[in-house]
Write a protein that holds these residues in place. Structure first.
Motif, PDB file in Angstrom:
ATOM      1  N   LEU A 110      14.809   2.134   3.326  1.00 17.75           N
ATOM      2  CA  LEU A 110      16.170   2.405   3.792  1.00 17.75           C
ATOM      3  C   LEU A 110      16.292   1.921   5.239  1.00 17.75           C
ATOM      4  O   LEU A 110      15.429   2.238   6.074  1.00 17.75           O
ATOM      5  CB  LEU A 110      16.405   3.915   3.735  1.00 17.75           C
ATOM      6  N   GLY A 111      17.297   1.109   5.504  1.00 15.48           N
ATOM      7  CA  GLY A 111      17.507   0.665   6.877  1.00 15.48           C
ATOM      8  C   GLY A 111      16.619  -0.485   7.291  1.00 15.48           C
ATOM      9  O   GLY A 111      16.643  -0.921   8.442  1.00 15.48           O
ATOM     10  N   SER A 231       8.714   3.527   0.741  1.00 15.31           N
ATOM     11  CA  SER A 231       9.710   4.595   0.873  1.00 15.31           C
ATOM     12  C   SER A 231      10.803   4.458  -0.186  1.00 15.31           C
ATOM     13  O   SER A 231      10.501   4.605  -1.364  1.00 15.31           O
ATOM     14  CB  SER A 231      10.247   4.634   2.306  1.00 15.31           C
ATOM     15  N   PHE A 232      12.015   4.088   0.189  1.00 19.78           N
ATOM     16  CA  PHE A 232      13.062   3.850  -0.839  1.00 19.78           C
ATOM     17  C   PHE A 232      12.572   2.709  -1.746  1.00 19.78           C
ATOM     18  O   PHE A 232      12.831   2.683  -2.951  1.00 19.78           O
ATOM     19  CB  PHE A 232      14.370   3.451  -0.140  1.00 19.78           C
ATOM     20  N   TRP A 256       9.658   7.528  -1.445  1.00 20.39           N
ATOM     21  CA  TRP A 256      10.700   8.556  -1.286  1.00 20.39           C
ATOM     22  C   TRP A 256      11.276   8.771  -2.680  1.00 20.39           C
ATOM     23  O   TRP A 256      11.986   7.924  -3.214  1.00 20.39           O
ATOM     24  CB  TRP A 256      11.745   8.048  -0.300  1.00 20.39           C
ATOM     25  N   GLN A 310       6.234   5.350   9.489  1.00 27.39           N
ATOM     26  CA  GLN A 310       6.404   3.999  10.035  1.00 27.39           C
ATOM     27  C   GLN A 310       5.080   3.251  10.181  1.00 27.39           C
ATOM     28  O   GLN A 310       5.051   2.171  10.774  1.00 27.39           O
ATOM     29  CB  GLN A 310       7.111   4.078  11.395  1.00 27.39           C
ATOM     30  N   PHE A 315       6.913  -2.439  12.698  1.00 24.05           N
ATOM     31  CA  PHE A 315       7.173  -1.869  14.030  1.00 24.05           C
ATOM     32  C   PHE A 315       5.943  -1.205  14.610  1.00 24.05           C
ATOM     33  O   PHE A 315       5.739  -1.172  15.815  1.00 24.05           O
ATOM     34  CB  PHE A 315       8.307  -0.835  13.967  1.00 24.05           C
ATOM     35  N   MET A 327       8.441   7.593  19.396  1.00 26.11           N
ATOM     36  CA  MET A 327       9.456   7.254  18.377  1.00 26.11           C
ATOM     37  C   MET A 327       8.885   7.366  16.967  1.00 26.11           C
ATOM     38  O   MET A 327       9.495   6.913  16.018  1.00 26.11           O
ATOM     39  CB  MET A 327       9.976   5.832  18.630  1.00 26.11           C
ATOM     40  N   GLU A 391      11.688  11.509  10.008  1.00 25.47           N
ATOM     41  CA  GLU A 391      10.405  10.768   9.957  1.00 25.47           C
ATOM     42  C   GLU A 391      10.671   9.274  10.029  1.00 25.47           C
ATOM     43  O   GLU A 391      11.530   8.805   9.320  1.00 25.47           O
ATOM     44  CB  GLU A 391       9.715  11.097   8.633  1.00 25.47           C
TER      45      GLU A 391
HETATM   46  C1  LIG Z   1      18.512   8.869  12.137  1.00 31.22           C
HETATM   47  C2  LIG Z   1      18.613   7.950  10.992  1.00 31.22           C
HETATM   48  N1  LIG Z   1      18.212   8.553   9.710  1.00 31.22           N
HETATM   49  C3  LIG Z   1      18.808   7.655   8.691  1.00 31.22           C
HETATM   50  C4  LIG Z   1      18.856   8.263   7.353  1.00 31.22           C
HETATM   51  C5  LIG Z   1      16.726   8.674   9.527  1.00 31.22           C
HETATM   52  C6  LIG Z   1      16.038   7.318   9.915  1.00 31.22           C
HETATM   53  N2  LIG Z   1      14.675   7.233   9.402  1.00 31.22           N
HETATM   54  C7  LIG Z   1      13.620   7.490  10.352  1.00 31.22           C
HETATM   55  C8  LIG Z   1      13.407   6.285  11.239  1.00 31.22           C
HETATM   56  C9  LIG Z   1      13.361   4.829  10.825  1.00 31.22           C
HETATM   57  C10 LIG Z   1      13.084   4.929  12.284  1.00 31.22           C
HETATM   58  C11 LIG Z   1      12.916   3.856  13.303  1.00 31.22           C
HETATM   59  C12 LIG Z   1      12.955   2.532  12.926  1.00 31.22           C
HETATM   60  C13 LIG Z   1      12.855   1.545  13.902  1.00 31.22           C
HETATM   61  C14 LIG Z   1      12.735   1.922  15.241  1.00 31.22           C
HETATM   62  C15 LIG Z   1      12.636   0.859  16.278  1.00 31.22           C
HETATM   63  F1  LIG Z   1      13.005   1.322  17.442  1.00 31.22           F
HETATM   64  F2  LIG Z   1      11.384   0.445  16.333  1.00 31.22           F
HETATM   65  F3  LIG Z   1      13.440  -0.149  15.960  1.00 31.22           F
HETATM   66  C16 LIG Z   1      12.697   3.261  15.620  1.00 31.22           C
HETATM   67  C17 LIG Z   1      12.779   4.263  14.638  1.00 31.22           C
HETATM   68  C18 LIG Z   1      14.270   5.894  12.355  1.00 31.22           C
HETATM   69  C19 LIG Z   1      12.169   6.080  12.085  1.00 31.22           C
HETATM   70  C20 LIG Z   1      14.434   6.940   8.088  1.00 31.22           C
HETATM   71  O1  LIG Z   1      15.360   6.685   7.346  1.00 31.22           O
HETATM   72  C21 LIG Z   1      12.984   6.914   7.533  1.00 31.22           C
HETATM   73  N3  LIG Z   1      13.060   6.244   6.217  1.00 31.22           N
HETATM   74  C22 LIG Z   1      12.853   4.895   6.103  1.00 31.22           C
HETATM   75  S1  LIG Z   1      12.496   3.996   7.491  1.00 31.22           S
HETATM   76  C23 LIG Z   1      12.355   2.294   6.932  1.00 31.22           C
HETATM   77  C24 LIG Z   1      12.603   1.401   8.068  1.00 31.22           C
HETATM   78  C25 LIG Z   1      13.880   1.225   8.560  1.00 31.22           C
HETATM   79  C26 LIG Z   1      14.112   0.436   9.664  1.00 31.22           C
HETATM   80  C27 LIG Z   1      13.026  -0.148  10.299  1.00 31.22           C
HETATM   81  F4  LIG Z   1      13.252  -0.908  11.364  1.00 31.22           F
HETATM   82  C28 LIG Z   1      11.736  -0.003   9.808  1.00 31.22           C
HETATM   83  C29 LIG Z   1      11.529   0.784   8.705  1.00 31.22           C
HETATM   84  N4  LIG Z   1      12.910   4.255   4.938  1.00 31.22           N
HETATM   85  C30 LIG Z   1      13.231   4.923   3.792  1.00 31.22           C
HETATM   86  O2  LIG Z   1      13.300   4.319   2.714  1.00 31.22           O
HETATM   87  C31 LIG Z   1      13.477   6.318   3.903  1.00 31.22           C
HETATM   88  C32 LIG Z   1      13.400   6.954   5.106  1.00 31.22           C
HETATM   89  C33 LIG Z   1      13.712   8.332   4.985  1.00 31.22           C
HETATM   90  C34 LIG Z   1      13.981   8.565   3.644  1.00 31.22           C
HETATM   91  C35 LIG Z   1      13.856   7.304   2.870  1.00 31.22           C
END
Ligand SMILES: CCN(CC)CCN(C[C@]12C[C@](c3ccc(C(F)(F)F)cc3)(C1)C2)C(=O)Cn1c(SCc2ccc(F)cc2)nc(=O)c2c1C=CC2
Length: 391
Positions: A110-111, A231-232, A256, A310, A315, A327, A391
């Motif tokens: 996700l994301g 994850s997703f 997830w 992460q 990252f 982070m 997380e």
């Molecule tokens: C507040 C936002 N809230 C959104 C629902 C929660 C946001 N979140 C936690 C984060 C991702 C985090 C992150 C990224 C990147 C920096 C950086 F600064 F390095 F760029 C920092 C901090 C913010 C840690 C997650 O979603 C965790 N997660 C993820 S993270 C996958 C990912 C996304 C972007 C990336 F750049 C790298 C990896 N993939 C999933 O499939 C699932 C989840 C949760 C359940 C299912």
């Protein structure tokens, strides 16, 4: 984004015997088409450049949306922190392999988006796999693009699709369940496109990359295909295995399980390997993984000590310890050791279930968690912890 990064941080180079090339493929202009980054064994070439880790600024905008932070200054921070990193592979280098390559379809979290798991994808390609890292168009990616209906021949402008956050009061399951089904379809479509390339059928690539896809004819062993995701993307692994028996096995990295219907669990017949971080575990998630436990199908689970959610995306290699831990991009364990354990355990599992004739079985003990940095199964604390949302 230019200039090589001077500090000691960076995505770890591959350890396998092959040099690694990468290129982008988009089958048509629409958001319904297949879009992936292809990593593959390549000829050693001085000419080829290493591509930027984040290909376009729009991905940083999407990441800001995803992190719910202001786009303007966050884009500056992301650009400053991550703007100069390269993927340790050669862009559009000529494909080269002395044998047919097993195939992996990779699904991001996700994301995230298609380039954020390069350490894993590059390592697999260096070990002889062809890896298609899909970029999903289900609005779960930070950003992705396709093309507006052709304005003029050859001239096409990008349309950007950004991350869709849950609306206030919107319940999570219906959206995530719809998305995981689309994600599985996109993984299957990517496999179909690779199958066409392998059979010599001319495939259109709307991204005019110099890579010659005809060189992939007869290059893949499509009986040896796996699906891997984080994850997703881990939930996408389960959904994809359920829908497509051509996927012979799956590796779910910190899956997830929320998006999945309970009713699909008995319908998955292939081996699955759950590789979990120590921190991203809670009772509800683990109990759903355990619903896939089976005596007659190989279902394995390990936990890597000192890791966080992460620890799987790139990252984790790209910030110093202080920011990284703050982070939650890093755990206690050295990030390169963690991904090395995950990659070796993955390779051993793939050898076992794709019947590869390699030496990856040297890492069989890791599949059962026999290493000081591994725990067989879960971290057993999961019963105590509430659901981690940040997380
Ligand atoms: C507040 C936002 N809230 C959104 C629902 C929660 C946001 N979140 C936690 C984060 C991702 C985090 C992150 C990224 C990147 C920096 C950086 F600064 F390095 F760029 C920092 C901090 C913010 C840690 C997650 O979603 C965790 N997660 C993820 S993270 C996958 C990912 C996304 C972007 C990336 F750049 C790298 C990896 N993939 C999933 O499939 C699932 C989840 C949760 C359940 C299912």
């Amino acid at each position: 984004m230019g200039s090589s990064c001077s500090n000691h941080l960076g995505i770890p180079p591959p350890k396998g015997p092959n040099h690694v090339g990468c290129t982008d493929f988009m089958m048509d202009h629409t958001a319904q088409g297949s879009f992936f980054r292809l990593y593959y064994p390549c000829q050693e070439t001085e000419k080829a450049e290493k591509p930027d880790w984040v290909p376009n600024m729009e991905y940083f905008y999407g990441l800001a949306d995803f992190m719910k932070i202001n786009r303007t200054w966050s884009e500056k921070i992301f650009e400053y922190l991550f703007g100069s990193y390269k993927i340790p592979a050669y862009m559009d280098a000529p494909f080269k392999s002395s044998e047919k390559c097993p195939v992996v379809i990779f699904s991001h979290g996700l994301g995230a988006f298609r380039t954020l798991y390069s350490a894993i994808c590059v390592e697999l390609a260096s070990q002889g796999f062809i890896v298609a890292s899909v970029e999903h168009r289900d609005e779960s990616a930070s950003a992705t693009f396709y093309f507006h209906e052709k304005t003029e021949p050859g001239l096409t402008q990008r349309e950007w699709m950004y991350y869709r956050a849950l609306k206030h009061g919107e319940s999570e399951f219906p959206l995530r369940n719809k998305q995981v089904k689309q994600r599985a379809d996109e993984c299957i479509l990517a496999l179909d496109k690779l199958t066409q390339m392998n059979s010599g059928v001319a495939v259109q690539n709307v991204l005019q990359t110099p890579f010659d896809y005809t060189t992939l004819e007869n290059s893949m062993d499509l009986c040896r295909t796996a699906v891997i995701g984080h994850s997703f993307g881990g939930a996408t692994v389960i959904e994809s295995l359920c829908k497509e028996v051509k996927f012979k096995c799956g590796v779910a990295l910190d899956a997830w399980m929320v998006p999945l219907d309970d009713e699909i669990f008995p319908r998955v017949k292939q081996p699955i390997f759950f590789i979990n971080s120590e921190k991203f575990q809670w009772a509800g998630n683990i109990s759903r993984m355990k619903k896939l436990d089976c005596t007659v199908i190989d279902r394995k689970m390990i936990t890597i000590r000192g890791t966080v959610h992460q620890s799987f995306p790139d990252f984790t290699f790209l910030t110093g310890n202080w920011i990284g831990k703050l982070m939650k991009l890093k755990g206690e364990i050295d990030p390169e050791l963690a991904i090395d354990l995950s990659n070796k355990a993955t390779l051993a599992f793939l050898q076992r279930h794709l019947h590869l004739e390699k030496d990856f079985n040297q890492w069989d003990p890791l599949i059962d968690g026999h290493d000081k940095n591994l725990i067989p199964g879960t971290n057993n604390l999961s019963q105590l912890k509430p659901v981690p949302l940040n997380e």
